[in-house]
Design a protein around this motif. Structure first.
Motif, PDB file in Angstrom:
ATOM      1  N   LEU A 104      -1.805 -19.420  10.317  1.00 27.91           N
ATOM      2  CA  LEU A 104      -2.485 -19.421  11.363  1.00 27.91           C
ATOM      3  C   LEU A 104      -3.485 -18.605  11.825  1.00 27.91           C
ATOM      4  O   LEU A 104      -4.715 -18.845  12.025  1.00 27.91           O
ATOM      5  N   GLU A 105      -2.806 -17.282  11.345  1.00 30.02           N
ATOM      6  CA  GLU A 105      -3.862 -16.122  11.602  1.00 30.02           C
ATOM      7  C   GLU A 105      -4.733 -16.129  10.651  1.00 30.02           C
ATOM      8  O   GLU A 105      -6.161 -15.899  10.972  1.00 30.02           O
ATOM      9  N   ALA A 106      -4.750 -16.978   9.494  1.00 28.14           N
ATOM     10  CA  ALA A 106      -5.919 -16.909   8.560  1.00 28.14           C
ATOM     11  C   ALA A 106      -6.792 -17.747   9.192  1.00 28.14           C
ATOM     12  O   ALA A 106      -8.211 -17.574   9.144  1.00 28.14           O
ATOM     13  N   SER A 107      -6.372 -18.970   9.753  1.00 31.10           N
ATOM     14  CA  SER A 107      -7.344 -19.911  10.422  1.00 31.10           C
ATOM     15  C   SER A 107      -7.975 -19.177  11.559  1.00 31.10           C
ATOM     16  O   SER A 107      -9.229 -19.376  11.922  1.00 31.10           O
ATOM     17  N   ASN A 108      -7.287 -18.260  12.114  1.00 31.41           N
ATOM     18  CA  ASN A 108      -8.350 -17.457  13.358  1.00 31.41           C
ATOM     19  C   ASN A 108      -9.031 -16.764  12.965  1.00 31.41           C
ATOM     20  O   ASN A 108     -10.298 -16.518  13.610  1.00 31.41           O
ATOM     21  N   VAL A 109      -8.977 -15.967  11.600  1.00 33.92           N
ATOM     22  CA  VAL A 109      -9.819 -14.959  11.128  1.00 33.92           C
ATOM     23  C   VAL A 109     -11.221 -15.853  10.681  1.00 33.92           C
ATOM     24  O   VAL A 109     -12.296 -15.514  11.279  1.00 33.92           O
ATOM     25  N   ALA A 110     -10.727 -17.025  10.208  1.00 33.32           N
ATOM     26  CA  ALA A 110     -11.845 -17.962   9.597  1.00 33.32           C
ATOM     27  C   ALA A 110     -12.666 -18.374  11.035  1.00 33.32           C
ATOM     28  O   ALA A 110     -13.871 -18.161  10.750  1.00 33.32           O
ATOM     29  N   GLU A 111     -12.104 -18.586  11.997  1.00 38.15           N
ATOM     30  CA  GLU A 111     -12.629 -19.186  13.187  1.00 38.15           C
ATOM     31  C   GLU A 111     -13.604 -18.013  13.875  1.00 38.15           C
ATOM     32  O   GLU A 111     -15.007 -18.249  14.293  1.00 38.15           O
TER      33      GLU A 111
ATOM     34  N   HIS B 107     -20.794   4.455  12.380  1.00 41.97           N
ATOM     35  CA  HIS B 107     -21.357   5.599  12.974  1.00 41.97           C
ATOM     36  C   HIS B 107     -22.442   4.980  13.693  1.00 41.97           C
ATOM     37  O   HIS B 107     -23.023   5.660  14.633  1.00 41.97           O
ATOM     38  N   ASP B 108     -22.808   3.707  13.597  1.00 48.05           N
ATOM     39  CA  ASP B 108     -23.961   3.230  14.485  1.00 48.05           C
ATOM     40  C   ASP B 108     -23.445   2.506  15.668  1.00 48.05           C
ATOM     41  O   ASP B 108     -24.266   1.818  16.428  1.00 48.05           O
ATOM     42  N   GLY B 109     -22.028   2.813  15.954  1.00 52.20           N
ATOM     43  CA  GLY B 109     -21.364   2.083  17.272  1.00 52.20           C
ATOM     44  C   GLY B 109     -20.724   0.762  17.091  1.00 52.20           C
ATOM     45  O   GLY B 109     -20.226   0.283  18.000  1.00 52.20           O
ATOM     46  N   SER B 110     -21.048   0.165  15.847  1.00 48.63           N
ATOM     47  CA  SER B 110     -20.495  -1.074  15.712  1.00 48.63           C
ATOM     48  C   SER B 110     -18.848  -1.091  15.500  1.00 48.63           C
ATOM     49  O   SER B 110     -18.509   0.009  15.133  1.00 48.63           O
ATOM     50  N   VAL B 111     -18.243  -2.129  15.595  1.00 45.42           N
ATOM     51  CA  VAL B 111     -16.734  -2.154  15.450  1.00 45.42           C
ATOM     52  C   VAL B 111     -16.610  -3.372  14.788  1.00 45.42           C
ATOM     53  O   VAL B 111     -16.745  -4.427  14.766  1.00 45.42           O
ATOM     54  N   SER B 112     -15.407  -3.140  13.927  1.00 46.65           N
ATOM     55  CA  SER B 112     -14.904  -4.170  12.868  1.00 46.65           C
ATOM     56  C   SER B 112     -13.719  -4.379  13.608  1.00 46.65           C
ATOM     57  O   SER B 112     -12.523  -3.676  13.788  1.00 46.65           O
ATOM     58  N   PHE B 113     -13.197  -5.900  13.873  1.00 49.41           N
ATOM     59  CA  PHE B 113     -12.133  -6.056  14.534  1.00 49.41           C
ATOM     60  C   PHE B 113     -10.995  -6.760  13.593  1.00 49.41           C
ATOM     61  O   PHE B 113     -11.539  -7.632  12.972  1.00 49.41           O
ATOM     62  N   LEU B 114      -9.898  -6.231  13.228  1.00 41.98           N
ATOM     63  CA  LEU B 114      -9.164  -6.667  12.085  1.00 41.98           C
ATOM     64  C   LEU B 114      -8.042  -7.467  12.330  1.00 41.98           C
ATOM     65  O   LEU B 114      -7.835  -8.101  11.344  1.00 41.98           O
ATOM     66  N   ASP B 115      -7.435  -7.615  13.337  1.00 42.40           N
ATOM     67  CA  ASP B 115      -6.333  -8.262  13.674  1.00 42.40           C
ATOM     68  C   ASP B 115      -6.150  -9.669  14.436  1.00 42.40           C
ATOM     69  O   ASP B 115      -6.763  -9.463  15.345  1.00 42.40           O
ATOM     70  N   TYR B 116      -5.818 -10.682  13.788  1.00 38.67           N
ATOM     71  CA  TYR B 116      -5.864 -12.196  14.698  1.00 38.67           C
ATOM     72  C   TYR B 116      -4.604 -12.918  14.628  1.00 38.67           C
ATOM     73  O   TYR B 116      -4.579 -14.098  14.703  1.00 38.67           O
ATOM     74  N   GLY B 117      -3.602 -11.777  14.724  1.00 41.51           N
ATOM     75  CA  GLY B 117      -2.153 -12.571  14.693  1.00 41.51           C
ATOM     76  C   GLY B 117      -1.770 -13.288  16.237  1.00 41.51           C
ATOM     77  O   GLY B 117      -1.580 -14.172  16.572  1.00 41.51           O
ATOM     78  N   LEU B 118      -2.029 -12.403  17.125  1.00 41.86           N
ATOM     79  CA  LEU B 118      -1.731 -12.574  18.458  1.00 41.86           C
ATOM     80  C   LEU B 118      -2.983 -13.202  19.272  1.00 41.86           C
ATOM     81  O   LEU B 118      -3.944 -12.371  19.873  1.00 41.86           O
ATOM     82  N   VAL B 119      -3.244 -14.550  19.073  1.00 40.12           N
ATOM     83  CA  VAL B 119      -4.485 -14.825  19.592  1.00 40.12           C
ATOM     84  C   VAL B 119      -4.073 -15.924  20.593  1.00 40.12           C
ATOM     85  O   VAL B 119      -3.161 -16.736  20.499  1.00 40.12           O
TER      86      VAL B 119
END
Length: 490
Positions: free
Chosen positions: A237-244, A326-338
């Motif tokens: 389910l988390e994999a499908s969340n990441v893909a979405e 460093h440019d202020g952008s952010v990577s969002f890593l976790d999509y388990g609790l969605v």
């Protein structure tokens, strides 16, 4: 401040002890955990929290005895020492126990600003550096799900995890085609641990509401948490969340979503591209004010976009789930609790939120709170008192400009939790509809992060961009609006 810190730490211990007591009252049988796993059996989990409670009760008593007859400054110093030692103890125990209790500790670690900095630092280890499982156990999960041990699956595999959290831990690896990836491996036995904690929590909530929060729908609240946590246990389910999320934010100017690697993702394994970046602590200590302000707005806009426009949002906003650039952008890593809005859910909640932020009308707020399940009819509460209480977390959106601070977060949370203060009649009758549980977690979590970054901005106008199709209020808002238009034109 020190007294509030002690009270906050006492609440952590009380939570742990309450869960243990409730588990016993629920009559749950002990079940064995996996040998060598960091996930304890139900019996040992209860024993751990009882010992934790006893140790820190004794520590509190000693600090109080030593403080008798001393100067106010000395008592304050003892209180702070108690808070720091207790935080380290709590972090160690909850980090070993995983599951719901560790998630509670994660939330406390960055929301409770009444804690001294050293105590928060101790609890912050729960965000990404908790006790890992043995390398052989992690390798066993890979073998069971992919048919071969990791050294025969990947060109390179790190036995020691780069991060360990409440449900699983992350290993760095290289796929046969040379891709650098992050492999999240679920702890064996964590499913049973979470079920045990949630069973205990249901009894605890019922006991709590019967004594103080008489309007609380304990069963509905725990059912919502149970549903989200069960979903988090299935990495498919988390994999499908990441893909979405990857699809919804494709090409976004400052939101980064890791690419899913489906060939190495299973029920207990989740593999995504590896993303380098700064931790939250590194961002705070090393980056310029401008970069921190930009990152704070990115975090805030990411959640608002997901909540209001997509109806699917990450319900676990804590610093360990992000990588900063460093440019202020952010990577969002976790999509388990969605959380996904089901038909009509947001439409039921939004009118009450609008009554606070858009209309600023106490009488209208009370009527809408009754309609949406926050209050039962016939409560007899003063509308002004209700508005004063429930609007306190939304103060940033009631003025043209606002700066989030740790002090504001501390004082606001103190108001919300003050069951003997002027808002006691409201607290006693207030209910939290199940639909609001995860959203409330996001509101507090994001606000806490913004407070640590001292984020300043026209938050009211920014929120109206998402709730009322308002004009962009900042440069980032204009950039996102252009990105949204370009996507809709294709």
């Amino acid at each position: 401040m020190q007294k509030k810190a002690v009270a906050s730490l006492a609440s952590i211990v009380a939570l742990a002890a309450g869960l243990a007591t409730a588990a016993q009252k629920a009559g749950k049988k002990a079940s064995d955990g996996v040998v060598g796993s960091p996930v304890a059996s139900r019996f040992s989990r209860s024993a751990k929290v009882w010992k934790l409670s006893a140790r820190n009760s004794a520590r509190f008593a000693v600090s109080r005895v030593r403080g008798i007859g001393s100067a106010e400054a000395r008592r304050a110093e003892l209180d702070e020492q108690f808070a720091i030692k207790t935080a380290a103890d709590v972090a160690k125990e909850l980090g070993e126990m995983k599951g719901v209790l560790m998630k509670a500790g994660q939330l406390i670690s960055f929301i409770f600003e009444a804690l001294p900095d050293e105590a928060q630092d101790a609890l912050a280890t729960l965000q990404a550096d908790a006790a890992p499982m043995a390398p052989t156990l992690a390798a066993g999960v890979v073998r069971d799900d992919l048919g071969k041990p990791p050294e025969k699956i990947f060109l390179d595999w790190t036995d020691m995890p780069v991060a360990a959290a409440s449900i699983g831990q992350v290993h760095r690896a290289v796929t046969p085609d040379g891709r650098d990836v992050a492999v999240k491996v679920q702890y064996p036995g964590v499913h049973e641990a979470i079920e045990s904690d949630l069973d205990a929590a249901e009894v605890m909530y019922a006991m709590f509401s019967s004594m103080m929060l008489k309007g609380l729908d304990a069963k509905g609240l725990v059912d919502e948490l149970r549903s989200r946590m069960r979903e988090e246990l299935d990495y498919r389910l988390e994999a499908s969340n990441v893909a979405e999320f990857e699809q919804r934010f494709a090409g976004h100017p400052w939101v980064r979503i890791p690419k899913l690697v489906p060939d190495y993702s299973t029920e207990h394994l989740l593999t995504t591209e590896w993303i380098d970046g700064m931790t939250f602590d590194q961002l705070r200590r090393q980056e310029s004010t401008e970069t921190k302000q930009r990152a704070a707005e990115v975090l805030w806009r990411f959640s608002q976009n997901a909540i209001h426009r997509y109806g699917i949002f990450n319900g676990d906003p804590h610093p360990g789930n992000y990588k900063f650039h460093h440019d202020g952008s952010v990577s969002f890593l976790d999509y388990g609790l969605v959380k996904r809005w089901s038909p009509g859910e947001w439409e039921t909640l939004k009118p009450a939120m609008d009554a606070i932020i858009v209309d600023r009308d106490p009488e209208l707020l009370v009527r809408r709170m009754e309609s949406s399940g926050f209050l039962r009819s016939g409560h007899g509460l003063d509308a002004g008192l209700v508005y004063d209480y429930v609007s306190s977390p939304y103060v940033p959106y009631l003025t043209d400009e606002f700066t989030f601070t740790r002090e504001w977060m501390r004082d606001t949370l103190a108001t919300i939790l003050d069951v003997q203060g002027p808002h006691a009649p409201v607290i006693e009758q207030l209910n939290m509809p199940p639909s609001f549980v995860i959203l409330d977690r996001v509101i507090w979590g994001v606000s806490a992060i913004l407070g640590k970054l001292e984020a300043h901005g026209p938050w009211r106008a920014m929120l109206l961009e998402y709730t009322n199709d308002g004009e962009p209020a900042t440069e980032l808002g204009a950039t996102e609006a252009a990105w949204t238009r370009s996507r809709s034109s294709h």
